[in-house]
Every structure is written in C-alpha cells, then in structure tokens.
Design a protein around this motif. Structure first.
Motif, PDB file in Angstrom:
ATOM      1  N   VAL A   1     -30.578  12.168  35.148  1.00  0.00           N
ATOM      2  CA  VAL A   1     -31.527  12.973  34.380  1.00  0.00           C
ATOM      3  C   VAL A   1     -32.933  12.421  34.620  1.00  0.00           C
ATOM      4  N   PRO A   2     -33.919  13.288  34.939  1.00  0.00           N
ATOM      5  CA  PRO A   2     -35.285  12.804  35.161  1.00  0.00           C
ATOM      6  C   PRO A   2     -35.933  12.341  33.857  1.00  0.00           C
ATOM      7  N   VAL A   3     -36.388  11.095  33.862  1.00  0.00           N
ATOM      8  CA  VAL A   3     -37.047  10.516  32.690  1.00  0.00           C
ATOM      9  C   VAL A   3     -38.229   9.672  33.162  1.00  0.00           C
ATOM     10  N   ASP A   4     -39.404  10.037  32.715  1.00  0.00           N
ATOM     11  CA  ASP A   4     -40.603   9.261  33.023  1.00  0.00           C
ATOM     12  C   ASP A   4     -40.760   9.002  34.525  1.00  0.00           C
ATOM     13  N   GLY A   5     -40.436   9.992  35.329  1.00  0.00           N
ATOM     14  CA  GLY A   5     -40.592   9.878  36.770  1.00  0.00           C
ATOM     15  C   GLY A   5     -39.487   9.131  37.470  1.00  0.00           C
ATOM     16  N   LYS A   6     -38.453   8.735  36.721  1.00  0.00           N
ATOM     17  CA  LYS A   6     -37.316   8.026  37.303  1.00  0.00           C
ATOM     18  C   LYS A   6     -36.018   8.750  36.956  1.00  0.00           C
ATOM     19  N   GLN A   7     -34.886   8.156  37.307  1.00  0.00           N
ATOM     20  CA  GLN A   7     -33.589   8.783  37.058  1.00  0.00           C
ATOM     21  C   GLN A   7     -32.760   7.927  36.095  1.00  0.00           C
ATOM     22  N   MET A   8     -32.292   8.559  35.019  1.00  0.00           N
ATOM     23  CA  MET A   8     -31.430   7.878  34.052  1.00  0.00           C
ATOM     24  C   MET A   8     -30.043   8.504  34.125  1.00  0.00           C
ATOM     25  N   ASN A   9     -29.015   7.669  34.228  1.00  0.00           N
ATOM     26  CA  ASN A   9     -27.658   8.176  34.348  1.00  0.00           C
ATOM     27  C   ASN A   9     -27.035   8.415  32.972  1.00  0.00           C
ATOM     28  N   VAL A  10     -26.404   9.567  32.827  1.00  0.00           N
ATOM     29  CA  VAL A  10     -25.782   9.967  31.559  1.00  0.00           C
ATOM     30  C   VAL A  10     -24.412  10.565  31.854  1.00  0.00           C
TER      31      VAL A  10
ATOM     32  N   ALA B   1     -40.219   0.766  21.286  1.00  0.00           N
ATOM     33  CA  ALA B   1     -40.815   2.098  21.401  1.00  0.00           C
ATOM     34  C   ALA B   1     -40.541   2.723  22.765  1.00  0.00           C
ATOM     35  N   ASN B   2     -40.688   1.941  23.832  1.00  0.00           N
ATOM     36  CA  ASN B   2     -40.471   2.496  25.175  1.00  0.00           C
ATOM     37  C   ASN B   2     -39.005   2.844  25.415  1.00  0.00           C
ATOM     38  N   ILE B   3     -38.116   1.954  25.008  1.00  0.00           N
ATOM     39  CA  ILE B   3     -36.684   2.197  25.208  1.00  0.00           C
ATOM     40  C   ILE B   3     -36.240   3.441  24.437  1.00  0.00           C
ATOM     41  N   VAL B   4     -36.666   3.540  23.188  1.00  0.00           N
ATOM     42  CA  VAL B   4     -36.295   4.678  22.337  1.00  0.00           C
ATOM     43  C   VAL B   4     -36.869   5.978  22.903  1.00  0.00           C
ATOM     44  N   SER B   5     -38.125   5.935  23.326  1.00  0.00           N
ATOM     45  CA  SER B   5     -38.766   7.132  23.873  1.00  0.00           C
ATOM     46  C   SER B   5     -38.049   7.633  25.124  1.00  0.00           C
ATOM     47  N   GLU B   6     -37.604   6.704  25.978  1.00  0.00           N
ATOM     48  CA  GLU B   6     -36.913   7.086  27.216  1.00  0.00           C
ATOM     49  C   GLU B   6     -35.553   7.710  26.935  1.00  0.00           C
ATOM     50  N   ILE B   7     -34.817   7.126  25.993  1.00  0.00           N
ATOM     51  CA  ILE B   7     -33.513   7.692  25.630  1.00  0.00           C
ATOM     52  C   ILE B   7     -33.698   9.089  25.045  1.00  0.00           C
ATOM     53  N   HIS B   8     -34.707   9.229  24.202  1.00  0.00           N
ATOM     54  CA  HIS B   8     -34.975  10.530  23.590  1.00  0.00           C
ATOM     55  C   HIS B   8     -35.346  11.563  24.643  1.00  0.00           C
ATOM     56  N   GLU B   9     -36.148  11.161  25.622  1.00  0.00           N
ATOM     57  CA  GLU B   9     -36.527  12.090  26.688  1.00  0.00           C
ATOM     58  C   GLU B   9     -35.300  12.551  27.471  1.00  0.00           C
ATOM     59  N   ALA B  10     -34.361  11.622  27.719  1.00  0.00           N
ATOM     60  CA  ALA B  10     -33.131  12.002  28.435  1.00  0.00           C
ATOM     61  C   ALA B  10     -32.360  13.054  27.647  1.00  0.00           C
ATOM     62  N   LEU B  11     -32.262  12.883  26.338  1.00  0.00           N
ATOM     63  CA  LEU B  11     -31.535  13.846  25.506  1.00  0.00           C
ATOM     64  C   LEU B  11     -32.259  15.186  25.464  1.00  0.00           C
ATOM     65  N   GLN B  12     -33.583  15.157  25.447  1.00  0.00           N
ATOM     66  CA  GLN B  12     -34.344  16.399  25.476  1.00  0.00           C
ATOM     67  C   GLN B  12     -34.101  17.166  26.778  1.00  0.00           C
ATOM     68  N   GLN B  13     -34.049  16.425  27.879  1.00  0.00           N
ATOM     69  CA  GLN B  13     -33.793  17.060  29.177  1.00  0.00           C
ATOM     70  C   GLN B  13     -32.439  17.766  29.187  1.00  0.00           C
ATOM     71  N   LEU B  14     -31.509  17.258  28.375  1.00  0.00           N
ATOM     72  CA  LEU B  14     -30.165  17.832  28.300  1.00  0.00           C
ATOM     73  C   LEU B  14     -30.032  18.853  27.167  1.00  0.00           C
ATOM     74  N   ASP B  15     -31.159  19.163  26.515  1.00  0.00           N
ATOM     75  CA  ASP B  15     -31.168  20.120  25.390  1.00  0.00           C
ATOM     76  C   ASP B  15     -30.261  19.665  24.250  1.00  0.00           C
ATOM     77  N   ILE B  16     -30.243  18.373  24.010  1.00  0.00           N
ATOM     78  CA  ILE B  16     -29.462  17.804  22.902  1.00  0.00           C
ATOM     79  C   ILE B  16     -30.446  17.399  21.815  1.00  0.00           C
ATOM     80  N   ASP B  17     -30.385  18.086  20.658  1.00  0.00           N
ATOM     81  CA  ASP B  17     -31.395  17.823  19.630  1.00  0.00           C
ATOM     82  C   ASP B  17     -30.822  17.469  18.254  1.00  0.00           C
ATOM     83  N   HIS B  18     -29.482  17.493  18.115  1.00  0.00           N
ATOM     84  CA  HIS B  18     -28.861  17.032  16.875  1.00  0.00           C
ATOM     85  C   HIS B  18     -27.597  16.245  17.237  1.00  0.00           C
TER      86      HIS B  18
END
Length: 313
Positions: free
Chosen positions: A49-58, A117-134
């Motif tokens: 998943v694209p996060v902050d210009g990099k790739q996070m595996n989910v 703050a950075n770790i939490v923001s990155e995880i949240h961005e990954a979930l947003q990319q996946l349309d996961i909001d609850h």
C-alpha cells in the motif's frame, strides 16, 4: 629467560588475534552470502500500500462485517506471518488487517524519525488507502504505546482497543540507554546470525508450518537491526514519556490480555489494572503463557474478545 617468555606470550597473542580475525572474516563472508541467498527465497504475501511515498505491506484475511487491525510488537520480523494463529482464529468472524509498519516484514524502511506521531500517522494512512475507517485496534507489546496515541488521534474511527501483553507508558526500564551500536555491529559482522543459530529454533513447538517458519527466519534476518527499527529503539524513552500524558478514552471499550506470571516488569498486572479502571468498558484478562500470547493462546483470545464485544454492544 624473561625475554623468551615474553616472545612466547607475544606469539601466542598474535596467533589468538589471527584466529579471531579469521573467524570474524569467515562469519562476515558467510553472512553476506547467506543474506543474498535468502533474499531470493523470500516469498511475497499480503499487498503493498502506498504510504508517504513508500510501500507498506498489509495482509487482509476474512470478510466479516467488522474489522480488526493487528499491530505488532517491537522487533517482530514478519508480523503478518507471526500473527497467523490469531488471524486464522479471527478471520471466520472478522475482516482482519495485519499491518507491517515501515521497517517490518515486507514493508519499506523510512528515514522519518520513529516518533509516536509519525508511526501512527503512517498506519492510519495505510488504512485510509484501503478505505478502512472503522475498526478495532488489537496490538501486541509496544503497540500499547502507539495504540494510546492512535485512539486519541483518531477517536471517531476506533471501535475498541485490545492489548496483547501490551506496553504501559509508566513501566520501568524504558528510559535506559539502548545499545544501538552493539546491535548494528552484531548484525553487520554476521555475529547476530551466529547468535540466532546458537539460541535454537524460536518457533519450536508453535503452530506454524515448516515453510512459514523458514520465511519468518529469513525475513527476520533481512530486517535485523535495520536503520528504521534502530531509530525506533532510539525513540523508546521519548515515546514512552510522551504517552504518559495520554489515557484511553473513558467510553472506548478496552480489553487487555496480559501474561499472568510476568516477572520481567515490576507490577505488570497493577500497571494494566490502572489503565482498565479508568474505562467504562475496561476488562483485564491474565493468561498463562509467554509474552507472545497469540502464539499459543489465539483461540482463547478470540473467544474472550468476541464475548467482551458482545457484552458492550
């Protein structure tokens, strides 16, 4: 006579130094060759998943109406594989999302400081990319610290927090200086690989297939003491201190599983009781097991979690 003895001692020291140098050279070369070989054998899983210009595996498994997001403890080499027993127990009932933060599993590394703050923001961005909001956050070990920041930053998205022997901001020992230089030396020299070999199979007797065990070992070797996780270690003291100002929201369902006989951290149970007492829906469940409770007690964790959630609805 004294001169002769001195020569013998010097020769012996020279031989010893030569033997040590040869040993270190062999260990280094073997580590380089092994690392290169293992790199080609690592198999992909999950999705990038694209996060902050990099790739996070989910890794996503299950199709339940409700979602559980799993967050790993510090230093877990391949979180999505390590969580497999828990994912398999959860997925018949929930959509399970195992996140591998930067520096872990198959995710990229990052040069960003490993603050809460950075770790939490990155995880949240990954979930947003996946349309996961609850979702329910379920975190192991240090995820208890990041989870505190997370539920206070995104209170409208998190349905509940579940800790698996999760860290507490006020636990002792987290202000100690970490031997980052030593870890880097052991990794770069190849001695870390030797130490792992000598310590035996960390997954012996656990519910993993041989292929999964081999993959976890190779990914763990790949990620060993990487710059991202070493930076995270450098921030331990600051991150724990920052979390002391936070509490789990009073109305947020809070379920904490802890190791019943933890002797490594003073007042382990008392610390978690302090977190639970401030929650309207707080519950503490001690379990007989090791720190990685989900390795052997996933069935019990899921049964208790489902009962807990049905009781707070």
């Amino acid at each position: 006579m004294i001169r002769r003895i001195s020569k013998i001692i010097l020769k012996s020291l020279a031989v010893l130094i030569a033997v040590i140098a040869l040993f270190l050279a062999v260990v280094f070369i073997v580590n380089v060759i092994s690392s290169k070989s293992e790199e080609g054998k690592i198999q992909s899983y999950g999705q990038l998943v694209p996060v902050d210009g990099k790739q996070m595996n989910v890794l996503i498994q299950g199709e339940g109406a409700e979602t559980v997001v799993l967050l790993p403890g510090y230093g877990t080499g391949a979180p999505a594989l390590d969580f497999k027993p828990l994912i398999d127990e959860l997925s018949p009932f929930y959509k399970v999302v195992a996140v591998e933060p930067f520096g872990y599993g198959l995710s990229d590394g990052t040069g960003k400081e490993r603050t809460n703050a950075n770790i939490v923001s990155e995880i949240h961005e990954a979930l947003q990319q996946l349309d996961i909001d609850h979702y329910t956050l379920m975190g192991h070990s240090i995820a208890g610290i990041y989870g505190l920041d997370y539920v206070n930053t995104y209170p409208d998205e998190v349905n509940a927090f579940v800790g698996i022997d999760s860290s507490v901001p006020t636990q002792g020992g987290m202000d100690a200086e970490m031997p980052i230089g030593l870890f880097k030396f052991l990794d770069k020299s190849g001695l870390m690989r030797v130490l792992k070999k000598l310590s035996g199979d960390p997954y012996a007797g656990l519910p993993y297939g041989d292929q999964t065990k081999q993959q976890m070992k190779m990914i763990s070797n790949k990620n060993s003491s990487n710059d991202t996780t070493m930076n995270e270690m450098k921030h331990f003291s600051d991150n724990f201190t920052a979390a002391k100002a936070l509490k789990f929201p009073e109305k947020l369902p809070l379920l904490l599983f802890i190791q019943a006989d933890n002797t490594d951290v003073e007042s382990w149970r008392t610390l978690h009781e302090g977190q639970v007492k401030d929650s309207l829906y707080g519950k503490l469940i001690p379990l007989e097991g090791e720190h990685y409770l989900h390795h052997t007690l996933s069935k019990e964790i899921v049964q208790d979690f489902r009962a807990f959630m049905s009781g707070v609805k």
